[in-house]
Write an enzyme that holds these catalytic residues in place. Structure first.
Site, PDB file in Angstrom:
ATOM      1  N   ASP A 299     -20.266  54.147  37.661  1.00 16.61           N
ATOM      2  CA  ASP A 299     -19.258  55.085  38.410  1.00 16.61           C
ATOM      3  C   ASP A 299     -19.141  54.340  39.751  1.00 16.61           C
ATOM      4  O   ASP A 299     -20.042  53.912  40.285  1.00 16.61           O
ATOM      5  CB  ASP A 299     -19.478  56.703  37.990  1.00 16.61           C
ATOM      6  CG  ASP A 299     -18.415  57.460  38.635  1.00 16.61           C
ATOM      7  OD1 ASP A 299     -17.129  56.872  38.944  1.00 16.61           O
ATOM      8  OD2 ASP A 299     -18.383  58.557  38.978  1.00 16.61           O
ATOM      9  N   HIS A 300     -18.068  54.765  40.424  1.00 13.48           N
ATOM     10  CA  HIS A 300     -17.859  54.557  41.957  1.00 13.48           C
ATOM     11  C   HIS A 300     -18.322  55.827  42.488  1.00 13.48           C
ATOM     12  O   HIS A 300     -17.574  56.890  42.281  1.00 13.48           O
ATOM     13  CB  HIS A 300     -16.631  54.078  42.160  1.00 13.48           C
ATOM     14  CG  HIS A 300     -16.257  52.615  41.512  1.00 13.48           C
ATOM     15  ND1 HIS A 300     -15.062  52.528  41.226  1.00 13.48           N
ATOM     16  CD2 HIS A 300     -16.943  51.784  41.452  1.00 13.48           C
ATOM     17  CE1 HIS A 300     -15.153  51.216  40.847  1.00 13.48           C
ATOM     18  NE2 HIS A 300     -16.115  50.696  41.015  1.00 13.48           N
ATOM     19  N   LEU A 473     -14.548  59.294  40.340  1.00 12.10           N
ATOM     20  CA  LEU A 473     -14.199  59.507  39.174  1.00 12.10           C
ATOM     21  C   LEU A 473     -13.710  58.358  38.255  1.00 12.10           C
ATOM     22  O   LEU A 473     -12.622  58.479  37.514  1.00 12.10           O
ATOM     23  CB  LEU A 473     -12.913  60.570  39.279  1.00 12.10           C
ATOM     24  CG  LEU A 473     -12.819  61.734  40.180  1.00 12.10           C
ATOM     25  CD1 LEU A 473     -11.805  62.593  40.282  1.00 12.10           C
ATOM     26  CD2 LEU A 473     -14.090  62.621  39.953  1.00 12.10           C
ATOM     27  N   HIS A 474     -14.712  57.447  38.362  1.00 13.33           N
ATOM     28  CA  HIS A 474     -14.312  56.247  37.565  1.00 13.33           C
ATOM     29  C   HIS A 474     -15.478  55.785  36.705  1.00 13.33           C
ATOM     30  O   HIS A 474     -16.196  54.807  36.547  1.00 13.33           O
ATOM     31  CB  HIS A 474     -14.289  54.832  38.430  1.00 13.33           C
ATOM     32  CG  HIS A 474     -12.998  55.096  39.289  1.00 13.33           C
ATOM     33  ND1 HIS A 474     -13.184  54.514  40.479  1.00 13.33           N
ATOM     34  CD2 HIS A 474     -12.004  55.654  39.220  1.00 13.33           C
ATOM     35  CE1 HIS A 474     -12.191  54.854  41.266  1.00 13.33           C
ATOM     36  NE2 HIS A 474     -11.318  55.779  40.555  1.00 13.33           N
ATOM     37  N   PRO A 475     -15.899  56.793  35.793  1.00 14.14           N
ATOM     38  CA  PRO A 475     -17.181  56.673  34.591  1.00 14.14           C
ATOM     39  C   PRO A 475     -16.536  55.517  33.528  1.00 14.14           C
ATOM     40  O   PRO A 475     -15.433  55.554  33.484  1.00 14.14           O
ATOM     41  CB  PRO A 475     -17.340  57.912  34.080  1.00 14.14           C
ATOM     42  CG  PRO A 475     -16.078  58.711  34.123  1.00 14.14           C
ATOM     43  CD  PRO A 475     -15.374  58.330  35.597  1.00 14.14           C
TER      44      PRO A 475
END
Length: 556
Positions: A299-300, A473-475
């Protein structure tokens, strides 16, 4: 038990599921069922771009996940919203349209079995998906379902951010999804005529007019059904929770999981596909021992660099009830005004140090000082830049809590577990401060709010990130493509060790890309739709891309 049967069952009406529903039903002989655990996307707060904090911060339209206490983030349980609604996360996200860097995809193609995932292979599918308001070119599409527009940048703070970047020595880029990602410039968004243009709007709703597509909401899939006596086991359908009973719905061709980086590995594990030690511990029969299911979670992480603004020109001016009513009324009747934008209208990508070949830090600029999901409302005029590393080296996992499909899985991101990630985040804070210190911000820049000027040393910045860092919010990457022992899917998204089952969503990315994930997820679904249908891939692109000629010796 029901006797229903379809050719394909798609589990999850998120970005990838909507694309597949549309593309597979282009064949009128194919019957497709889409099962979505959440409701329809009918809320005004979904379709009004500036209102995205509302669905993002409540559990009506999202799974409202939280991680386990993060060991390198002061034991904080980190918020991880995931869309549970038609359109999935594309119906609750910030609508930023970013593809990632060309070298991300060339990196994917360097893995054995993924040779056809290079930038040259992927760019035609980005173009196929897109309908850009400014028109198409060698990089951009002009006739696809996904409407993409560019921020107008009317607030002078947007321009100040781009000018300050140039004053600090960075380049201006007029299209970070085109030839040159590196630099600061205006950002694209999935907004069309003032409305959120989710994957449901772009792909699913047009396809729902076809008689061969069936969509069911509030349909929780408990597990994939297999014929275990066959070798290898074959997916024959899914079991759907229906009140106090479970119904079997059959798929004659394939079951396709499109639940995303959290739900797809959860469903695989519930179905007996996963780490055998973990499954046996929970009393789940092992059908396919794949240790990589739920592993490799990426994630980021980002932080906000916030300053007070000396002029009353920020979005704080419209945070009162009367102003919100006026904005809502203008948007409702005209589709215009401050309600018709996501407010992330400028941003960019830079490299944290010399020797980094392509940008490893991303910016989203916002003319307001506020938390992304609105959970910490603003109380003053301010502005902020979201900054965070693009290619984290920390790895987490998604594991079952128990064998109950209604229970959320255990999620651990392990943010900031590596010194490399901490180093890049420190650079992000310091380089952002340098940008905000440029002359372009002199008339606007007040005192530093977060982090304060007192936060200077590596240890102080690390402590600030542990206390204030948030997920972008980039899983992704929990069912990654590949051929090694930790890969879950092959280059065509077929799950190893079984037949009749694919995963198509951000979980199959072998590595997270340098940017937001909605556009890449739509691209990979477009590409895999052709593979599923047995169609020839689109011709490869020969469009070049920018790499800084002096990246080995220069940071900017």
């Amino acid at each position: 038990m029901t006797a229903e049967s379809f050719d394909y069952i798609i589990v999850g009406a998120g970005s990838a599921g909507c694309v597949l529903a549309n593309r597979l039903t282009e064949d009128p002989e194919v019957r497709v069922l889409v099962l979505e655990a959440g409701p329809a996307d009918r809320s005004i707060f979904i379709h009004m771009p500036s209102a995205f904090a509302y669905p993002l911060a409540n559990d009506k339209y999202n799974w409202f996940y939280h991680s386990e206490p993060e060991p390198f983030m002061d034991q904080r349980a980190m918020y991880c919203p995931r869309g549970r609604v038609l359109g999935g996360s594309s119906s609750i996200n910030g609508m930023v349209y970013i593809r990632g860097h060309a070298l991300d995809y060339d990196g994917w193609a360097s893995y054995q079995g993924l040779e056809n995932w290079s930038y040259a292979d992927c760019l035609p599918y980005f173009r196929k998906a897109e309908k850009r308001a400014k028109g198409g070119d060698a990089y951009r599409g002009d006739s696809g379902p996904l409407n993409v527009s560019t921020g107008a940048c009317r607030n002078p703070l947007y321009t100040a951010f781009m000018e300050a970047g140039q004053q600090a020595g960075y380049s201006y880029t007029d299209d970070m999804n085109g030839y040159r990602q590196e630099g600061l410039g205006p950002m694209d968004m999935t907004v069309h005529k003032g409305r959120r243009w989710s994957a449901a709007m772009a792909y699913l709703r047009p396809a729902m007019k076809r008689p061969n597509l069936h969509v069911r909401t509030r349909a929780l899939v408990a597990r994939v059904a297999f014929t275990p006596e066959s070798s290898p086991p074959r997916a024959i359908g899914v079991e759907v929770v229906n009140g106090h009973r479970t119904d079997l719905i059959r798929a004659s061709r394939e079951v396709i999981l499109c639940g995303g980086a959290i739900n797809s590995p959860q469903l695989l594990q519930l179905s007996g596909v996963g780490n055998p030690d973990d499954l046996r511990r929970l009393g789940i029969r092992v059908l396919a021992p794949l240790r990589g299911v739920g592993a490799n979670l990426q994630d980021h992480l980002e932080t906000y660099v916030q300053y007070a603004c000396k002029e009353p020109i920020t979005l704080f001016s419209v945070m009162n009830l009367w102003a919100k009513v006026k904005i809502g009324t203008q948007w409702l009747f005209n589709g215009t005004g401050l309600g018709a934008t996501n407010h992330f209208e400028s941003g960019g990508f830079i490299r944290s140090e010399a020797g980094v070949r392509h940008p490893d830090l991303q910016y989203h600029f916002l003319p307001m000082a506020i938390s992304y999901d609105g959970s910490a409302p603003s109380s003053f005029h301010g502005f902020q830049a979201h900054v965070g590393p693009m290619r984290p080296t920390s790895r987490g996992h998604v594991r079952l809590r128990n064998a109950d499909p209604k229970e959320p899985p255990r999620i651990l991101f392990n943010y900031m577990a590596t010194e490399q990630d901490r180093k890049e985040m420190r650079a992000g804070v310091r380089l952002t401060r340098e940008i905000f210190a440029q002359n372009a911000f002199d008339r606007f820049r007040g005192q530093a709010i977060s982090p304060t000027d007192a936060v200077q040393t590596d240890a102080e910045i690390d402590a600030h990130i542990r206390a204030h860092g948030e997920s972008a919010l980039h899983p992704s990457c929990t069912c990654r493509m590949g051929t090694d022992e930790m890969a879950v899917t092959d280059g065509n998204a077929r799950v190893h060790g079984v037949t009749g089952l694919r995963v198509v969503d951000a979980s199959i990315m072998p590595d997270v890309v340098s940017g937001n994930l909605n556009a890449p997820t739509i691209m990979l679904a477009e590409k895999l739709a052709d593979a599923i249908r047995g169609k020839a891939a689109l011709p490869r692109s020969d469009a070049p891309y920018f790499v800084h000629p002096h990246y080995q010796s220069a940071q900017r």
